[in-house]
Design an enzyme around this catalytic site. Structure first.
Site, PDB file in Angstrom:
ATOM      1  N   ARG A 276      38.827  53.115  50.335  1.00 53.88           N
ATOM      2  CA  ARG A 276      38.160  52.653  49.259  1.00 53.88           C
ATOM      3  C   ARG A 276      36.781  52.201  49.390  1.00 53.88           C
ATOM      4  O   ARG A 276      36.332  51.063  49.033  1.00 53.88           O
ATOM      5  CB  ARG A 276      38.973  51.645  48.730  1.00 53.88           C
ATOM      6  CG  ARG A 276      38.919  51.160  47.133  1.00 53.88           C
ATOM      7  CD  ARG A 276      39.577  49.894  46.679  1.00 53.88           C
ATOM      8  NE  ARG A 276      39.378  49.730  45.375  1.00 53.88           N
ATOM      9  CZ  ARG A 276      39.575  48.751  44.783  1.00 53.88           C
ATOM     10  NH1 ARG A 276      39.691  47.437  45.237  1.00 53.88           N
ATOM     11  NH2 ARG A 276      39.565  48.599  43.340  1.00 53.88           N
TER      12      ARG A 276
ATOM     13  N   ASP B 161      43.429  39.820  47.961  1.00 52.86           N
ATOM     14  CA  ASP B 161      43.893  41.011  47.744  1.00 52.86           C
ATOM     15  C   ASP B 161      43.478  41.811  49.101  1.00 52.86           C
ATOM     16  O   ASP B 161      42.722  41.015  50.091  1.00 52.86           O
ATOM     17  CB  ASP B 161      42.996  41.849  46.895  1.00 52.86           C
ATOM     18  CG  ASP B 161      43.584  43.335  46.330  1.00 52.86           C
ATOM     19  OD1 ASP B 161      44.467  43.538  46.931  1.00 52.86           O
ATOM     20  OD2 ASP B 161      43.300  43.694  45.016  1.00 52.86           O
ATOM     21  N   MET B 162      44.056  43.026  49.569  1.00 47.38           N
ATOM     22  CA  MET B 162      43.794  43.838  50.849  1.00 47.38           C
ATOM     23  C   MET B 162      44.147  45.117  50.695  1.00 47.38           C
ATOM     24  O   MET B 162      45.293  45.424  50.327  1.00 47.38           O
ATOM     25  CB  MET B 162      44.787  43.085  51.783  1.00 47.38           C
ATOM     26  CG  MET B 162      44.543  43.330  53.204  1.00 47.38           C
ATOM     27  SD  MET B 162      44.880  45.262  53.679  1.00 47.38           S
ATOM     28  CE  MET B 162      44.663  44.873  55.410  1.00 47.38           C
TER      29      MET B 162
ATOM     30  N   ASP C 150      50.372  47.951  41.316  1.00 46.84           N
ATOM     31  CA  ASP C 150      49.506  48.373  40.393  1.00 46.84           C
ATOM     32  C   ASP C 150      50.106  48.842  39.313  1.00 46.84           C
ATOM     33  O   ASP C 150      49.228  49.190  38.230  1.00 46.84           O
ATOM     34  CB  ASP C 150      48.309  48.903  41.108  1.00 46.84           C
ATOM     35  CG  ASP C 150      47.232  48.128  41.835  1.00 46.84           C
ATOM     36  OD1 ASP C 150      47.357  46.906  41.749  1.00 46.84           O
ATOM     37  OD2 ASP C 150      46.520  48.763  42.618  1.00 46.84           O
TER      38      ASP C 150
HETATM   39  C1  GLA Z   1      43.625  46.141  43.656  1.00 47.28           C
HETATM   40  C2  GLA Z   1      44.429  45.304  43.018  1.00 47.28           C
HETATM   41  C3  GLA Z   1      44.253  45.416  41.610  1.00 47.28           C
HETATM   42  C4  GLA Z   1      42.894  44.833  41.312  1.00 47.28           C
HETATM   43  C5  GLA Z   1      41.846  45.800  41.959  1.00 47.28           C
HETATM   44  C6  GLA Z   1      40.502  45.120  42.155  1.00 47.28           C
HETATM   45  O1  GLA Z   1      43.692  47.618  43.358  1.00 47.28           O
HETATM   46  O2  GLA Z   1      45.682  45.711  43.506  1.00 47.28           O
HETATM   47  O3  GLA Z   1      45.384  44.494  41.014  1.00 47.28           O
HETATM   48  O4  GLA Z   1      42.765  43.419  41.574  1.00 47.28           O
HETATM   49  O5  GLA Z   1      42.237  45.865  43.543  1.00 47.28           O
HETATM   50  O6  GLA Z   1      39.605  45.923  42.749  1.00 47.28           O
END
Ligand code: GLA
Length: 732
Positions: A442, A477-478, A547
């Site tokens: 990413r 997040d990660m 997600d």
């Molecule tokens: C990840 C998270 C999402 C969102 C995006 C933001 O994919 O799982 O919920 O926060 O990053 O870049």
């Protein structure tokens, strides 16, 4: 609950009302397993279970040639003596030998439970648990070992971990240090693992156990969406309502291994711990290494009972602080509504409408910092972008507060984009192997959290922005796996320490921020549910589950997650339709009916729904406010599996059994079939309950069930997909 030490037979009996765990020091001094199962009477001596006969291929007891580890069960086996199975640990000594033989020295029985150092773990007060620490030593290798066992008063649970200490003057290398091993006397079990990938996390997979092995692992640096660090073994006839099962849950968020191994003599071995692949811990004179904890639970009453044990234990003895057993705020998150394309005005539009609906918290997702307008730039620069937040985070937080809502925001502190000020200043701070290119995921590199200065620096930046205004929530997040793992500051023989040091760095940052901001609710996230594990729950009491916010897929994902994790931890939101991941359009009712069984919130712009839908949203929010305590902390039952039929159902029941909430979901309509019955669970058999204005006895609902055409008289004939019902059931 007690832990009994029989001095003569040198056996331990750990028990509570439900389980007995019996083991003992064998005549050779090592620790052997005797029994793990339903509570049984205590006896002075159970050594009759030790197999002593002449069939052993190699015997350990030179006098009688009758004792072989291969034919017996071990508590924490090593390789190189007479056991040929998978070892729980291995220590490479200075002379190159990897054989070790630990012999009983002493033990201590304490009330409560001592915390692990720098690691997440269950905790317990003096009356809630007892802990046995057994000290063993290998006099040749000059190593000491402590095996720790905690039994809980109220749960059929044993929590285990091990500590190694170098008591010699040489340097040792621990090449394997799993947290727990259970040897069982037969193999008539099935293995359940929870597998998946991004957007389809924690799908149950069942396999038959026999001679040979089944294992799952992560080598991604995160526990992973691919394999969750939670497994179950169950008898073939065990289902959600009856039968024996044992769970192993790893309180750890990095690389792991879980394995079941049947040897050809009928013994079954279960192992769980840090993945030995890419792990070597260098232990110098006097140093210790402590493994993370494995939580072992057992039931003879089916998988719902096993799951309920984990739910309650984790709600009561893993989650800490203000958010322990506290109903979660209903939040709105702007991610799917705006992605990174927003300014303060746009955010306030979303927030204002949400506040009119009764939403309690606004979460500003990715895109607020540095030059972060797409995912190519900005990670690492945790400073507000003045174009988007002219008065900084504090300015926005104050405006949201003025709307009567709490405020929180998104961070991804373990990452850096090559296009960022942080990377330009400190290219040496990313995980990178000398002479090789680092892979991007990413468009970002992983910061090397095995280095203290990196963690300290990020801590400083985050502390500043988190302390700048009224901040109540953080989404951590990660978003990529670790590759080219190498720390250039460490010598060659310490490179095997980097994965574990990395996750210890993550834990230390969490701990520091939690201490500084004890009121803040943390939600962990990793591209959705890529790091959904018990280790994270110690710091962040809820986790963004996936997600994939499509309600129909979410039924499966949340159902799978419920095996090992409490409903209070499952991040679930109503998002826009057609769904961004699947293109499916479920009604606003069905989307909420799934999200109620989770933390609940919205991930869309409420300005963009119809007036009717907005009125529905208001009702949903007041329903959730009224019932969230029950939904998130009640006793949860899976009733019908979405993996077996086109319908799914689950329910929660209050502790006093006077109120329950049922969720029933039709994922795909079946036309022209009899409606059938849905049996409920967990009710009081003699109480009379009211469901949709009609009265039923508890035993009637649990044994005969509700006829499904009571819920809706026509959906089975009109054939509507994605229809669902949430019903409140109350005792008269
Ligand atoms: C990840 C998270 C999402 C969102 C995006 C933001 O994919 O799982 O919920 O926060 O990053 O870049």
């Amino acid at each position: 609950m007690d832990i009994i030490w029989h001095n003569k037979s040198r056996q331990y009996h750990l028990y509570n009302d439900k389980i007995s765990y019996i083991m003992g020091v064998t005549p050779l001094g090592d620790l052997g397993s005797i029994y793990f199962g339903n509570r049984i009477h205590d006896k002075e001596d159970m050594s009759y279970v030790v197999n002593r006969f002449g069939l052993a291929n190699v015997a350990m007891d030179p006098d009688t040639e009758s004792y072989s580890m291969e034919l017996n069960r071990q508590e924490y086996p090593s390789f190189g003596l007479t056991d040929f199975g998978t070892q729980a640990f291995e220590i490479e000594q200075e002379n190159g030998s990897r054989v070790s033989s630990f012999v009983y020295k002493d033990h201590k029985i304490i009330k409560g439970k001592t915390p692990l150092k720098g690691l997440p773990a269950t905790y317990a007060g003096q009356d809630e648990a007892m802990t046995l620490e057994v000290y063993l030593e290998d006099e040749v290798a000059k190593m000491a070992m402590t095996l720790s066992y905690t039994i809980f008063e109220n749960y059929p649970v044993i929590a285990r971990h091990a500590v190694f200490k170098n008591i010699g003057s040489d340097v040792k290398k621990i090449t394997r240090a799993l947290s727990a091993c259970i040897d069982l006397p037969d193999q008539d079990y099935e293995w359940m693992q929870f597998s998946g990938a991004w957007a389809r996390e924690r799908i149950p997979v069942t396999k038959k156990i026999s001679e040979g092995s089944i294992s799952i692992e992560s080598k991604r640096g995160v526990s992973s969406a691919n394999q969750n660090p939670f497994v179950i073994i169950k008898r073939p006839n065990t289902d959600d309502f009856e039968g024996e099962a044992i769970g192993m849950s790893f309180v750890y968020s990095g690389n792991f291994l879980a394995k079941a191994e049947g040897n050809t003599f009928g013994r079954l071995r279960l192992l769980m711990g840090i993945n030995p692949d890419r792990f070597t811990w260098v232990l110098k004179e006097g140093e210790e290494f402590e493994t993370p904890e494995v939580v072992i639970a057992r039931t003879s009453e089916g998988l719902n009972d096993l799951s309920q044990t984990y739910h309650e234990l984790y709600n009561n003895n893993l989650v800490r602080g203000k958010w322990k057993n506290t109903p979660r705020p209903i939040l709105i998150n702007n991610w799917e509504a705006t992605f990174m394309d927003f300014d303060e005005k746009r955010i306030l539009e979303i927030a204002e409408k949400a506040s009119q609906a009764g939403v309690e918290m606004f979460v500003l997702d990715d895109g607020w910092f540095g030059e972060r307008n797409d995912d190519y730039a900005g990670l690492g620069d945790w400073i507000e972008n003045p174009k988007k937040l002219p008065q900084g985070m504090a300015g926005l937080a104050n405006k949201i507060s003025a709307l009567g809502m709490k405020f929180g925001f998104w961070i991804e502190p373990e990452m850096v984009n090559p296009d960022s000020n942080l990377y330009r200043r400190h290219p040496e701070w990313v995980l990178a192997t000398p002479g090789r290119k680092s892979s991007l995921g990413r468009h970002q590199y992983v910061l090397d959290y095995s280095k203290d200065e990196v963690v300290d620096y990020i801590y400083g930046m985050l502390k500043k922005v988190m302390g700048s205004g009224p901040i109540s929530y953080i989404k951590w997040d990660m978003n990529r796996s670790l590759t080219e793992v190498y720390n250039a500051d460490l010598p060659a023989d310490e490179q095997g320490m980097v994965y574990h040091k990395y996750i210890m760095g993550v834990y230390s940052l969490y701990e520091r921020l939690r201490n500084d901001f004890p009121e803040i609710l943390f939600e962990s996230c990793s591209s959705g549910g890529n790091r959904f594990d018990a280790g994270m729950l110690y710091y962040a009491p809820q986790a963004w589950c996936s997600d994939n916010t499509d309600a129909i897929d979410r039924i499966r994902i949340q159902y799978g997650s419920s095996f090992g994790y409490p409903i209070s931890s499952i991040g679930a939101h109503v998002s826009a339709v057609p769904n961004q991941q699947t293109g499916r359009s479920a009604s606003i009712d069905t989307r909420a009916n799934v999200a109620y069984f989770g933390t609940f919130g919205y991930e869309l712009d409420l300005n963009h729904i119809t007036d009717d839908e907005f009125e529905t949203v208001k009702k949903q929010i007041s329903f959730m406010k009224e019932n969230r305590e029950l939904l998130q902390f009640g006793t949860f039952y899976r009733l019908r599996s979405p993996f077996e039929k086109d319908q799914a159902a689950w329910m929660v029941v209050s502790k006093d059994k006077k109120k329950a909430i049922l969720g029933f979901y039709c994922m795909r309509a079946n036309v022209n079939q009899l409606p059938g019955f849905l049996k409920l669970a967990g009710l009081e058999k003699d109480l009379v309950y009211v469901l949709r204005g009609e009265e039923y006895y508890g035993d009637e609902l649990m044994n005969m069930g509700v006829t499904l055409n009571k819920l809706n008289s026509n959906f089975l004939t009109t054939g509507q997909d994605f229809v669902s019902y949430v019903e409140v059931i109350e005792a008269k």
